[in-house]
Design an enzyme around this catalytic site. Structure first.
Site, PDB file in Angstrom:
ATOM      1  N   ASP A  73      40.570  40.820  48.118  1.00 45.86           N
ATOM      2  CA  ASP A  73      41.442  40.441  47.010  1.00 45.86           C
ATOM      3  C   ASP A  73      40.714  39.466  46.093  1.00 45.86           C
ATOM      4  OD1 ASP A  73      44.092  39.423  45.697  1.00 45.86           O
ATOM      5  OD2 ASP A  73      44.777  40.923  47.137  1.00 45.86           O
ATOM      6  N   HIS A  85      46.995  35.475  44.169  1.00 45.26           N
ATOM      7  CA  HIS A  85      47.406  36.773  44.710  1.00 45.26           C
ATOM      8  C   HIS A  85      46.968  36.962  46.158  1.00 45.26           C
ATOM      9  CE1 HIS A  85      47.357  41.274  44.962  1.00 45.26           C
ATOM     10  NE2 HIS A  85      48.459  41.130  44.258  1.00 45.26           N
ATOM     11  N   ASN A  87      52.061  50.110  40.997  1.00 51.21           N
ATOM     12  CA  ASN A  87      53.351  49.608  40.524  1.00 51.21           C
ATOM     13  C   ASN A  87      53.772  50.171  39.176  1.00 51.21           C
ATOM     14  OD1 ASN A  87      53.243  47.866  42.773  1.00 51.21           O
ATOM     15  ND2 ASN A  87      52.157  46.313  41.590  1.00 51.21           N
ATOM     16  N   SER A  96      51.582  45.372  46.175  1.00 51.41           N
ATOM     17  CA  SER A  96      50.687  44.305  46.640  1.00 51.41           C
ATOM     18  C   SER A  96      51.255  43.612  47.859  1.00 51.41           C
ATOM     19  CB  SER A  96      50.496  43.256  45.543  1.00 51.41           C
ATOM     20  OG  SER A  96      49.581  43.657  44.587  1.00 51.41           O
TER      21      SER A  96
END
Length: 727
Positions: free
Chosen positions: A263, A298, A398, A481
């Site tokens: 990430d 994130h 998404n 996510s």
């Protein structure tokens, strides 16, 4: 959330000279020639068409100094600058022709190129491309080929033989895209493609407008995705969760199982998991060891969902509470964008599995397929975990599209969609089920494997003021996510329960045990269903010590703990059996009690045969029985006897256990009549009620204790583990 941040990375491109200048020029002026120009590259031997953006053109700089880049751009309005990648995107191409001409003449600029647009990413060419030469090609020949094209080696790609990142120098006679294709088409390389920079829109979690409503973790009651009691409202669906507490009754994870969070970095100092981090890696070359920059929270939130500590009186509980976290940084934020390169992504994936990651969580995706990433994923799946394969998990995306984002659609990965609080696919609908998050929906389609909760996910945030909130935790993480690390955590629990499973077997378990909430088997909306951690761990076939005590047996955990503490070796060794429903004799109980007090290595003095008339010196358990009497825990069954072969009753057990716990002189409080079958004043009533008060027993059901019933070996395991607090 789109951070799911698909890597939208930026490549660097070489001087656009010769024909390339004509191509760029016609692209900028919108001439007929532009429409006729075809842009393409190769992936896995297939020719892939690129679609130029109608809104942006890219500029590659010769320096990564932001001041020099800004000076070269001047006052160009709306430019998007990515300093570390030596890249800028310029808007309104037609109106910027003069600006482009000026930049092309600048010594600060090495190249101007089209930006290529996909449904969920921008892909940019810089002056780098990735080449795999045939296995038998030596370095002398590789260097000669590169020199003939005006190309130099920048770096090797991890884990892929004869694969290099190359850079075009000012001696190159072709534009970068043509150069990469020439390597492939000439047969000089078995694979060649631009080292695309992928740019994804960073879609940070947005707090919902609606109300927000196992363990002692502070925010565990808010983690509906672990255990949904409709804490967010009656309009949600009861039990639309992953059954985490039920799974935790079997396993809370293992420190030997490592989940890589691939990430934008993980807060290495977070209080809820910093002490269980595996060594990290920064594939971006920024040297952070896996730590994020600025507000890049994130990865920190993803890590908390997968594996934050549980039952530690703080924060949240991760799905795999005792698994370890490996931070692998493969991108970083630039404004509202997420930036990385194909080589960076491939290196991050490879480093993770080569350094011991069992599960690779990838809450990102987007853009077009490239061989170097595909190979890295395939190698992880085939070579990781000493050949059993690392479990590779990707977010589906998404964008509410009917297709899963790349690389999630690859057959080598597990693609995860997001479900809502009503056990449906998360859709862009403004209602409670969807967390009032009308601005995104989970991608779906035939490549979707499973789904997991993806709204209102309480998790970790960067410590302090940085990140999504001013505190150390965040209440509204969302998107595929967030769904992806839920599944990664479940995969960690599966491998904790049975580390011998292959990656393919883990995927099969996840799919076969998912709750088929839509009915009818696989469907494009939810894949095989919403994951169920409890069913998955059960199906993992937790290796049991005793063949007659499977991991689904009600007292399995207590029996295994009793064995691991060295208090019992079972009732048979070939095969290993425990005989859980057999009654416990008074002779056996003497051994169990003394090992509980003194430890598994304890050995009592030799028996004399003079204490009890029915316990000769050489009889079974004689030494233990005489020692139990010497420590004041028993005086026998009366008339100078011990009754070694009699079954221990539940009333007698209460006395044995409490004297072992508190000492021979202990006297319990007076009974009050707690159990309907244990009147005040009856035999052992005081002891029985104290045993219940200490949490060692809850009785035999229906408000009764069953004092005259024999103690079975499974019940005995529970009594002993709780009395002596065995690990």
């Amino acid at each position: 959330m789109q951070t799911f941040q698909s890597p939208r990375l930026f490549s660097k491109m070489l001087n656009a000279i010769g024909a390339a200048i004509i191509i760029v020029s016609t692209f900028l002026t919108g001439s007929v020639a532009r429409a006729q120009q075809e842009y393409y590259y190769y992936a896995d031997g297939h020719r892939i068409t690129l679609t130029p953006s109608q809104s942006w053109v890219s500029v590659t700089f010769t320096s990564d100094d932001e001041t020099e880049q800004s000076a070269a751009l001047g006052s160009t309005e709306g430019a998007r600058l990515f300093p570390l990648l030596r890249l800028a995107l310029l808007p309104n191409v037609k109106e910027s022709a003069a600006t482009v001409d000026s930049l092309r003449a600048s010594k600060a600029v090495s190249q101007i190129s089209p930006v290529f647009q996909t449904a969920d990413a921008e892909m940019v060419i810089t002056d780098e491309f990735i080449v795999t030469f045939p296995a038998n090609t030596g370095m002398d020949k590789i260097n000669a080929i590169n020199a003939s094209y005006g190309v130099e080696i920048v770096s090797e790609v991890l884990g892929q033989e004869n694969t290099f990142v190359l850079r075009a120098t000012d001696k190159a006679q072709l534009d970068l895209l043509s150069l990469a294709n020439r390597y492939q088409e000439s047969g000089a390389a078995i694979h060649s493609a631009p080292n695309f920079v992928r740019i994804f829109q960073k879609m940070s979690p947005t707090p919902p407008t609606g109300p927000l409503a196992g363990t002692n973790d502070t925010f565990y009651p808010n983690q509906w995705y672990l255990n949904n009691t409709q804490q967010n409202g009656a309009g949600t669906t009861l039990d639309a969760d992953i059954d985490a507490p039920e799974a935790w009754n079997i396993t809370t994870g293992s420190a030997s199982v490592i989940i890589a969070v691939i990430d934008e970095g993980v807060d290495l100092n977070h209080q809820d998991y910093s002490t269980k981090l595996a060594p990290g890696y920064d594939a971006t070359g920024l040297g952070s060891g896996g730590h994020p920059s600025g507000n890049d929270a994130h990865g920190t939130s993803v890590a908390g969902i997968a594996a934050a500590f549980g039952n530690n009186n703080m924060g949240v509980a991760g799905v795999c509470r005792d698994c370890r976290i490996m931070p692998v940084r493969i991108a970083y934020s630039v404004g509202n964008n997420w930036a990385t390169t194909d080589a960076t992504l491939a290196n991050g994936i490879t480093w993770a599995y080569q350094n011991g990651a069992d599960v690779l969580n990838n809450s990102w995706g987007g853009g077009l397929s490239v061989t170097v990433i595909n190979n890295a994923i395939a190698n992880a799946k085939n070579l990781g975990r000493d050949g059993k394969g690392a479990v590779v998990i990707f977010a589906a995306g998404n964008s509410d599209l009917s297709s899963v984002a790349y690389p999630g659609y690859l057959s080598t990965v597990i693609a995860v969609g997001a479900s809502n609080m009503c056990d449906q696919r998360k859709q862009p609908v403004n209602n409670l089920c969807n967390g009032y998050e009308y601005y995104w929906g989970s991608n779906y389609g035939t490549a979707l494997d499973v789904s997991a909760p993806g709204v209102w996910l309480y998790t970790t945030d960067i410590m302090g003021a940085a990140g999504y909130s001013a505190g150390n935790y965040y209440a509204e993480f969302n998107g595929t996510s967030g769904a992806s690390p839920v599944v990664s955590g479940v995969a960690g629990l599966i491998l904790s329960a049975n580390p011998n499973l292959t990656a393919t077997e883990v995927q099969t378990i996840l799919q076969d045990t998912a709750d088929d909430v839509n009915g009818g088997g696989f469907d494009a909306q939810m894949g095989h269903g919403r994951v169920n951690a409890y069913a998955a761990v059960q199906a993992a076939g937790v290796p049991s010590i005793f063949v007659d005590v499977p991991n689904t047996y009600w007292a399995w955990d207590f029996i295994e703990r009793l064995y691991n503490a060295g208090i019992t070796s079972g009732c048979s060794t070939s095969p290993m059996m425990y005989c859980p429903t057999t009654s416990v004799t008074r002779a056996q109980m003497a051994i169990f009690i003394l090992r509980g007090i003194h430890g598994s290595a304890y050995s009592p003095p030799a028996a004399t045969g003079t204490i009890f008339s029915d316990v000769p010196a050489g009889s079974f358990g004689a030494a233990w029985i005489e020692r139990l009497a010497a420590e004041g825990i028993t005086s026998g069954c009366g008339s100078g006897k011990y009754c070694p072969n009699n079954n221990v009753t539940r009333a007698e057990m209460a006395i044995f256990l409490l004297r072992a716990k508190y000492g021979s002189a202990y006297s319990p409080p007076v009974a009050t009549g707690m159990f309907t079958d244990v009147p005040v004043g009856s035999f052992a009533a005081n002891w029985i009620e104290k045993l219940a008060a200490d949490g060692i027993t809850g009785g035999c059901g229906g408000g009764k204790y069953c004092p005259a019933s024999p103690v079975l070996r499974d019940q005995m395991a529970v009594f002993l583990v709780k009395t002596f607090n065995l690990p």
